[in-house]
Structure formats: structure tokens, C-alpha cells
Design an enzyme around this catalytic site. Structure first.
Site, PDB file in Angstrom:
ATOM      1  N   LYS A   1       0.821  -1.030  -0.050  1.00  0.00           N
ATOM      2  CA  LYS A   1      -0.016  -0.066  -0.030  1.00  0.00           C
ATOM      3  C   LYS A   1       0.847   1.210   0.065  1.00  0.00           C
ATOM      4  O   LYS A   1       0.578   2.247  -0.737  1.00  0.00           O
ATOM      5  CB  LYS A   1      -1.009  -0.106   1.285  1.00  0.00           C
ATOM      6  CG  LYS A   1      -1.714   1.535   1.409  1.00  0.00           C
ATOM      7  CD  LYS A   1      -2.467   1.724   0.244  1.00  0.00           C
ATOM      8  CE  LYS A   1      -3.795   2.736   0.436  1.00  0.00           C
ATOM      9  NZ  LYS A   1      -3.263   3.785   1.021  1.00  0.00           N
TER      10      LYS A   1
ATOM     11  N   GLU B   1       1.115   6.476  -7.002  1.00  0.00           N
ATOM     12  CA  GLU B   1       0.074   7.694  -6.912  1.00  0.00           C
ATOM     13  C   GLU B   1       0.681   8.786  -6.735  1.00  0.00           C
ATOM     14  O   GLU B   1       0.382   9.777  -7.778  1.00  0.00           O
ATOM     15  CB  GLU B   1      -0.744   7.496  -5.957  1.00  0.00           C
ATOM     16  CG  GLU B   1      -1.882   8.551  -5.605  1.00  0.00           C
ATOM     17  CD  GLU B   1      -2.586   8.077  -4.244  1.00  0.00           C
ATOM     18  OE1 GLU B   1      -2.789   9.055  -3.532  1.00  0.00           O
ATOM     19  OE2 GLU B   1      -3.091   6.922  -4.051  1.00  0.00           O
TER      20      GLU B   1
END
Length: 457
Positions: A183, A190
Site C-alpha cells: 500500500k 500515486e
């Protein structure tokens, strides 16, 4: 299925509604009683309140759960996670219960907690992506560990998560706390993709004098083809928004970017592991630079404004360059995950990792299938790689800043063309006697090579 959820902030509340909608009976707690009331009100309005129990303390929550218990934590990372875990132990959880940290915790904390609580309960980790909308209707869920408690909740999480072509975007990606590491890297990618899109906008807006609305139309055209992705789609929408007076909303926003830490952790861990992810690191530094004026070093880091230059761009080449740079950002992130998995013996499954990213999460994109094909696919993209080289050169000539674009081109060039490492290593040996390795594989010092050359002469 009965499960408990601690932490009813934006993510917690929406995930709670998702869990109830999928048929789970939920026992929920938040230290702020208003959060519980808000969740109950939402559940009632959607006709789902019969499967929701709001409790006033953790002791009551544990009593309401039938052993073996399953508890999800969606509380801020750091000391609060340990505080809740300790309170759960005092409230009566036992070694057969599973506690899953679903927040953005540092994976190193997850490793420590697994050892700390190993005789008290099963501690597991899971990264969740998708924001509030994803949590409510189907997030990407990157779980980790082999705890037996997963067997109870895994079938339900497969329903709660987003799905892509009938396959769930929930997976146990690897051992230990690898879910939080995955993550973390997801967030690092991102950062890079968001900054890369912003640089495309910058180049079109200030480098070619287009309006935000015109840039939005270009992004929208890209989104209708192979480049379709969540981040590009929302960027197109943002740039199309205007005030009643016709002013672009993006022009009303302060030019300072916030961050919550996962991008920084990605950069730090890449450096510690010795794995190059320059596009991801550049995106983190780009955010820091937008906040330069607020630092103590502002006077030393603030220079006079400079004029920029307009250029002519081939939009097809720009599109190819953007596609290639995007693929390389993902590949850097996957290389970091693979390196960490090897170092920590996590046995992370990259195919499962990519499956969790196919829907529900922030970095979802139609071209993830291409990324899964690996370096072999990248090597076939001659047109796109040349476009990246050309567009980067043109972009730099404007005088504007393109940290991710230029870092990505440098990354690819370093791995595909002759490097200059031999001179740097020679410099290190010259002043520090660190040693050099010749092309024949021999290890020696620069002076040894000089002597050998003298003898040959």
C-alpha cells in the site's frame, strides 16, 4: 459473519456501510460518539440499521462479539494503533482473535506489532485504497500474513472489495506486514502519476499557451483510449470546472501540495534497500518544493522569477511520452516491492498485487495488463521511448519544472545506454581507496591500473 470496526472517520464510516451492505453484522466503535450516531443515521436511511450495533467502549464491543473475534482498526497510524491494541487486550481479546490494522501504518510498525502481540491475539495488516467512494462501494484491499483468522474474514472481504472482470480486488499479497508495504508503494506510484499528469498540464498550459479547458479536452481524449485511468479522468474533470464568471477553478487553488507520509516512506525505504525509484522520489520532492516559502530556509531557496519559452508540441508524441513515463512509474514501484519481498522473505505475489490495483484504487488504469507483461513489453515500445526522449528535451527548453518527466527519462536512459559509473568509482578510489573492479572482474586500486599500464608501455 460478525465483525467489529474501530474508527469511524470518513474511511471507517464508508467501509462500515459497505460491510453491512454485504451482509455482515457490524459492531462499531469510535471515541467520538457523534461519529457513531452519524453512522447509525446513515445505516437507518439505507434500511441497514438492523445489522449495526454502536457501542460506547471497547469492553462492550468485545463482549458483543462471539469468539473467535475479528476486529478491524481504521485509526490514525502511530501510537493510537498501539493504544487501541492494548485496550483490546485489557477488554478480553485472546490469542484466537484476529486484529487487522487497515490504516496507513508504517510496515515496520506492523512487523514490530506482530511480535509484540503474538501471544495475545493474531495481528494482521491490510492496506486499503480508493478513498471514501472506494471504501463505500468497493476498495482495493492489500492484505498480508498467514494468520488463521484470515480464513474467517477472507470470503467476506472478497465481496466487500472492488471487482475486475469478475475477480475480487482483495488479496493476501504476501507474508508478515507486506500488505502495508504494498500500500505504501501504491501511494508512491500515486504521487508520481499525479505529478506526471500535473507536468503534462503545465507543459500544455504554459508551454503551448492552452487554456485549462483545452487541456481538459486533450486529457479526455486520452482517457477514451488505452490511457484510461482514474487519475487522468478526474484531472480532466477538474480542469473543465469553471466559476459562473467563466474562470477556471484550478486557477483559484493555492499552489501548495500536502502529504501524509507514505510518499516519504516510499523514498526512504527505496534508499535503504538500494533500489532506484527516481520518478517516485522526484514526486515527493516536488511536493516539498511547493512549500518552500514556509520553511526556515526560504530565503536561501527563493530566487528571482525567470521568463519561460513557448514551444510547438506534437500531441501524439506527448501522448506516447506520457504513456511510457506512466508505465515506468509502475515498473519502478513493482521493482521496489520485489526487492523488499526478497530482503524480508515476504514471498509477495506481484500478480496478486496487480490484481488488487485493477479496480477500486486510486492508481487503477486500463493499461495494467501491459505492466504485468514486464520489461519485455517495455522493450518493444520504441516509438514511445523516443517520444519520451524528445518531449523531455522540449519540455526542459521551456524553462519550466518537470521533475518526474525528467527523472523518468534519466531512469530509462541510465538502464539502456552506457553509464558514467566507471569515472565516479575511480573518483571514490582516488580519494578514499574504496577499490575498483575492472571489466575483467579483478578488484584493485586505481594506482594498480596505472602501474600495469606503465609496465605494458
Amino acid at each position: 459473519m460478525q465483525v467489529a470496526l474501530v474508527g469511524l472517520g470518513v474511511m471507517g464510516k464508508n467501509l462500515a456501510l459497505n460491510l453491512i451492505e454485504q451482509g455482515m453484522t457490524l459492531v462499531a466503535y469510535d471515541k467520538n460518539p457523534d461519529a457513531g450516531e452519524e453512522l447509525l443515521s446513515c445505516a437507518k436511511s439505507q434500511g441497514m440499521a438492523d445489522r449495526l450495533h454502536i457501542v460506547s467502549d471497547l469492553g462492550d464491543m468485545v463482549k458483543r462479539l462471539t469468539p473467535p473475534r475479528s476486529v478491524l482498526l481504521l485509526v490514525p497510524a502511530g501510537e493510537l494503533v498501539d493504544k487501541v491494541c492494548n485496550e483490546l487486550v485489557e477488554a478480553g481479546v485472546d490469542c484466537n482473535d484476529i486484529i487487522v490494522d487497515c490504516g496507513n501504518s508504517n510496515y515496520k510498525d506492523g512487523i514490530s506489532r506482530k511480535l509484540k502481540y503474538q501471544n495475545k491475539f493474531e495481528f494482521a495488516t491490510m492496506g486499503i485504497s480508493g478513498g471514501a467512494e472506494g471504501a463505500r462501494h468497493g476498495p482495493a484491499m492489500m492484505a498480508s500474513g498467514s494468520e488463521g483468522g484470515w480464513e474467517r474474514v477472507e470470503p467476506w472481504f472478497e465481496k466487500v472489495a472492488a471487482s475486475y472482470k469478475g475477480e475480487s480486488c482483495f488479496a493476501r499479497v504476501g507474508q508478515s506486514a507486506s500488505g502495508h508495504f504494498v500500500k505504501m508503494v501504491h501511494n508512491g506510484i500515486e504521487y508520481a502519476l499525479m505529478q506526471l499528469i500535473a507536468e503534462m498540464y503545465q507543459l500544455l498550459r504554459l508551454g503551448t499557451n492552452r487554456t485549462p479547458h483545452e487541456v481538459a479536452e486533450i486529457f479526455n481524449q486520452w482517457s477514451e483510449g488505452a490511457l484510461n485511468s482514474y487519475l487522468l479522468s478526474i484531472s480532466s474533470h477538474i480542469l473543465s470546472l469553471e466559476t459562473d464568471a467563466g474562470e477556471a477553478l484550478v486557477d483559484l487553488i493555492d499552489n501548495k501540495v500536502g502529504a501524509k507520509g507514505t510518499g516519504l516512506w516510499t523514498a526512504q525505504n527505496a534508499l535503504e534497500l538500494g533500489i532506484a525509484v527516481p520518478s517516485l522520489v522526484a514526486a515527493v520532492q516536488a511536493r516539498h518544493l511547493t512549500n518552500t516559502a514556509d520553511t526556515h530556509a526560504a530565503k536561501e531557496m527563493t530566487y528571482a522569477a525567470k521568463a519561460t519559452t513557448l514551444i510547438e508540441l506534437d500531441l501524439d508524441e506527448l501522448k506516447d511520452a506520457f504513456m511510457f513515463a506512466s508505465l515506468l512509474a509502475y515498473r519502478q514501484g513493482l521493482a521496489l516491492i520485489k526487492g523488499a519481498s526478497r530482503a524480508h522473505q515476504w514471498k509477495v505475489d506481484l500478480s496478486k498485487t496487480l490484481q488488487t490495483w485493477r479496480a477500486g484504487c486510486i492508481i487503477r488504469a486500463d493499461y495494467l495488463d501491459n505492466i504485468a507483461e514486464g520489461v519485455e513489453f517495455i522493450d518493444t515500445l520504441e516509438t514511445e521511448s523516443l517520444a519520451l526522449r524528445k518531449i523531455t528535451g522540449q519540455a526542459m527548453m521551456t524553462g519550466l519544472a518537470f521533475p518526474v518527466l525528467s527523472s523518468t527519462q534519466t531512469y530509462f536512459a541510465t538502464l539502456t545506454t552506457p553509464s558514467n559509473g566507471h569515472l565516479v568509482q575511480a573518483q571514490r578510489d582516488y580519494f578514499g581507496e574504496h577499490g575498483i573492479k575492472t571489466r575483467c572482474g579483478d578488484v584493485c586500486h586505481l594506482t594498480d591500473l596505472v602501474e600495469i599500464d606503465a609496465k605494458v608501455r
